[in-house]
Write an enzyme that holds these catalytic residues in place. Structure first.
Site, PDB file in Angstrom:
ATOM      1  N   ASP A  96       0.837  -1.185   0.000  1.00 32.51           N
ATOM      2  CA  ASP A  96       0.000   0.000   0.000  1.00 32.51           C
ATOM      3  C   ASP A  96       0.874   1.237   0.000  1.00 32.51           C
ATOM      4  O   ASP A  96       1.831   1.313   0.772  1.00 32.51           O
ATOM      5  CB  ASP A  96      -0.865   0.009   1.257  1.00 32.51           C
ATOM      6  N   ASP A 189      -3.360   4.388  -2.240  1.00 32.92           N
ATOM      7  CA  ASP A 189      -4.510   4.718  -1.402  1.00 32.92           C
ATOM      8  C   ASP A 189      -5.131   6.069  -1.805  1.00 32.92           C
ATOM      9  O   ASP A 189      -4.405   7.052  -1.990  1.00 32.92           O
ATOM     10  CB  ASP A 189      -3.997   4.788   0.050  1.00 32.92           C
ATOM     11  N   HIS A 311     -10.831  -4.877   2.587  1.00 34.71           N
ATOM     12  CA  HIS A 311     -10.839  -4.615   4.035  1.00 34.71           C
ATOM     13  C   HIS A 311     -11.760  -3.461   4.439  1.00 34.71           C
ATOM     14  O   HIS A 311     -11.899  -3.190   5.628  1.00 34.71           O
ATOM     15  CB  HIS A 311      -9.412  -4.313   4.497  1.00 34.71           C
ATOM     16  N   ASP A 312     -12.344  -2.775   3.467  1.00 36.78           N
ATOM     17  CA  ASP A 312     -13.235  -1.648   3.779  1.00 36.78           C
ATOM     18  C   ASP A 312     -14.701  -1.969   3.530  1.00 36.78           C
ATOM     19  O   ASP A 312     -15.571  -1.126   3.771  1.00 36.78           O
ATOM     20  CB  ASP A 312     -12.898  -0.441   2.887  1.00 36.78           C
TER      21      ASP A 312
HETATM   22  C1  NOJ Z   1      -8.652   3.752   1.991  1.00 41.80           C
HETATM   23  C2  NOJ Z   1      -8.234   2.566   2.802  1.00 41.80           C
HETATM   24  O1  NOJ Z   1      -8.577   1.397   2.106  1.00 41.80           O
HETATM   25  C3  NOJ Z   1      -8.944   2.687   4.130  1.00 41.80           C
HETATM   26  O2  NOJ Z   1      -8.829   1.521   4.902  1.00 41.80           O
HETATM   27  C4  NOJ Z   1      -8.394   3.893   4.840  1.00 41.80           C
HETATM   28  O3  NOJ Z   1      -9.130   4.122   6.023  1.00 41.80           O
HETATM   29  C5  NOJ Z   1      -8.497   5.153   3.964  1.00 41.80           C
HETATM   30  N1  NOJ Z   1      -8.122   4.921   2.607  1.00 41.80           N
HETATM   31  C6  NOJ Z   1      -7.589   6.228   4.504  1.00 41.80           C
HETATM   32  O4  NOJ Z   1      -6.245   5.879   4.289  1.00 41.80           O
END
Ligand code: NOJ
Length: 533
Positions: A96, A189, A311-312
């Site tokens: 990342d 990201d 993961h989000d």
């Molecule tokens: C996207 C990432 O996938 C997420 O997990 C994160 O909270 C935000 N960007 C901020 O970095």
């Protein structure tokens, strides 16, 4: 992009993958110990979510040192070993690259706060804040002393100032450091919001006020071109951008090879099909909406980065499938969809065994900063407690972050994990599925293998054939071959008019292959003239 189009990516969320030292937190040695498993899936690339030093306000997406490893995860020796062991197995690793913001505990920020001449403009400071709001809810500004700094995410994630050439120079050093170690590239990201063109007040927006000043700006394209020219083009690399609120046209601007920016981007339109206005307000999932969005992106975008979870996001089976009665069938149906769309498939850890949303019973069981922030805001808005909690249960990012289910007992760690293990590990786990040749896990392996040996599934064009209330049929084709993909996205049996006369390559149901009735969540791939290459 040549051979890059052949790759299949597996995302590892280190905190939840495998704990090697029994502290309840996944780590790098744990990942290394599972490389043979990852390899056995048939994937080519591992996307490693952040392992850098971080105070973990946002689980590693708040980086306090880009050049060192978070001690909870191990050390640089462990990381070097992971890279070399992966490479030995023919697996590449992308990391990342979080360059919209750092942690407020990064030395750059500390020096910026102290008004150090070199660092004072590394971040975005103002005497009075504007009206922008944060992605995690609430104001995007916080105060230190008598000055405000911008943070589009949590207040512990101050945004970098990309107008400052020193930021560019330092980030380039970070990228080179990791590429020199044998990393294959980066998942960038929130890359399309890094450049703030102005700090004027934004138009009032229900969720994100201010975005017209930082979303998809010309300055961002310039930064990406420069990173490509100065760094990436000097290595053999792979890049995928996380691009929020992006349209197909904007995606193409970022990925057309002649533009020299990114290889592909993650978009979000298909993650919005079950929501009203924002992700916290979910509505009933209607498959037809998903089909429509996917088809549009398939038809309009040069090359897609295809994913159904990460993961989000909540787990795809709990969202687009049936995580109870038709668990196996719907997981396989979704797998077929993912692996047959045109583009690079991304599998998120646990998806290959059909892991479901977490089993959270109280707010204190959630760990995610976003979940807690939004819960508080919802309280202020007067949303009743039970509804607020239901919203979190459905939508929290922790749904995807529960420990990987290796065995009936869990198998992630010998102690209580940092986030509640889903008790359904009793029935959904890697070990059981290894021993069952009809498992979701083995279906993924078969599909990946089929894709590897079927050129038309990797390179062929896409054409939508049917998008009904619950049946999705599309075609992948080239001059020599045609693959027809049939998906019943509902828990009802469905009749279709005619069936392709090609050869049935794979299905999740055993029955007469030319039957016109599709069982619940049935999927089939037919092919005419398979080309084994
Ligand atoms: C996207 C990432 O996938 C997420 O997990 C994160 O909270 C935000 N960007 C901020 O970095």
């Amino acid at each position: 992009m040549g051979l890059k189009k052949d790759l299949v990516v597996y995302q590892v969320y280190p905190r939840s993958f495998k704990d090697s030292n029994d502290d309840g937190i996944g780590d790098i040695k744990g990942i290394t110990s599972k490389l043979d498993y990852i390899k056995s899936l048939g994937v080519d690339v591992i996307w490693l979510s952040p392992v850098y030093c971080s105070p973990n306000d946002d689980n590693g997406y708040d980086i306090s040192d880009y050049l060192n490893i978070n001690p909870e995860f191990g050390n640089m020796r462990d990381m070097n070993k992971l890279i070399s062991e992966a490479n030995l197995r023919g697996l590449k690793i992308i990391m990342d690259l979080v360059i919209n913001h750092t942690s407020d505990e990064h030395v750059w920020f500390k020096k910026s706060v102290a008004n150090d001449p070199k660092y004072k403009d590394y971040y975005i400071w103002r005497d009075t804040p504007n009206n922008w709001t944060s992605f995690f809810g609430g104001k995007a500004w916080d105060k230190i002393g008598d000055k405000y700094y911008l943070h589009l995410f949590s207040k512990k994630q101050p945004d970098l100032n990309w107008h400052n050439p020193d930021v560019m120079e330092d980030i380039q050093k970070v990228m080179k450091f990791w590429l020199d170690k044998g990393i294959y590239g980066f998942r960038c990201d929130v890359i399309n919001i890094i450049f703030k063109s102005s700090l004027e007040n934004g138009k009032k927006h229900f969720v994100l006020t201010g975005k017209e000043h930082y979303h998809q700006q010309e300055g961002m394209h310039k930064i990406l071109k420069q990173l490509r020219k100065d760094v990436l083009n000097h290595y053999d690399t792979f890049t995928v951008g996380e691009t929020v609120m992006v349209t197909p046209k904007q995606a193409n601007d970022l990925i057309y090879p002649e533009n020299q920016e990114l290889d592909m981007v993650f978009s979000f339109s298909h993650m919005e099909v079950d929501q009203i206005s924002n992700k916290w307000f979910k509505t009933k999932f209607r498959p037809k909406k998903l089909m429509k969005v996917l088809s549009t992106w398939q038809e309009e975008v040069y090359w897609n980065a295809n994913y159904l979870e990460n993961h989000d996001q909540p787990r795809s089976i709990s969202r687009f499938g049936d995580d109870k009665i038709y668990h196996k069938q719907s997981a396989k149906m979704l797998a077929t969809l993912l692996m047959t769309l045109r583009g690079t498939p991304y599998i998120y850890q646990g998806q290959e065994i059909g892991m479901t949303n977490g089993d959270f019973k109280t707010m204190s069981e959630f760990q995610d900063v976003e979940t807690h922030t939004i819960y508080k805001i919802a309280k202020k808005l007067g949303i009743p407690k039970s509804l607020r909690f239901k919203m979190m249960q459905k939508t929290s990012r922790d749904n995807a972050r529960t420990p990987m289910q290796w065995t009936k007992q869990g198998g992630f760690s010998k102690v209580d994990p940092w986030l509640k293990q889903n008790p359904n590990t009793k029935n959904i786990n890697v070990l059981d599925q290894e021993h069952d040749h009809d498992s979701i896990l083995n279906y993924y392996r078969k599909l990946i293998n089929i894709r590897k040996h079927t050129k038309v599934l990797r390179y062929g064009d896409f054409e939508s054939i049917l998008q009904s209330k619950s049946i999705y049929i599309f075609k992948r084709f080239d001059k020599k071959n045609e693959a027809i993909i049939i998906l019943n996205m509902s828990r009802k049996a469905q009749k279709i008019k005619s069936i392709c006369e090609g050869k049935l390559l794979i299905s999740n149901i055993k029955k007469n292959e030319y039957n016109c009735v599709l069982s619940p969540y049935e999927t089939r791939i037919y092919i005419k003239e398979i080309s084994h290459d």
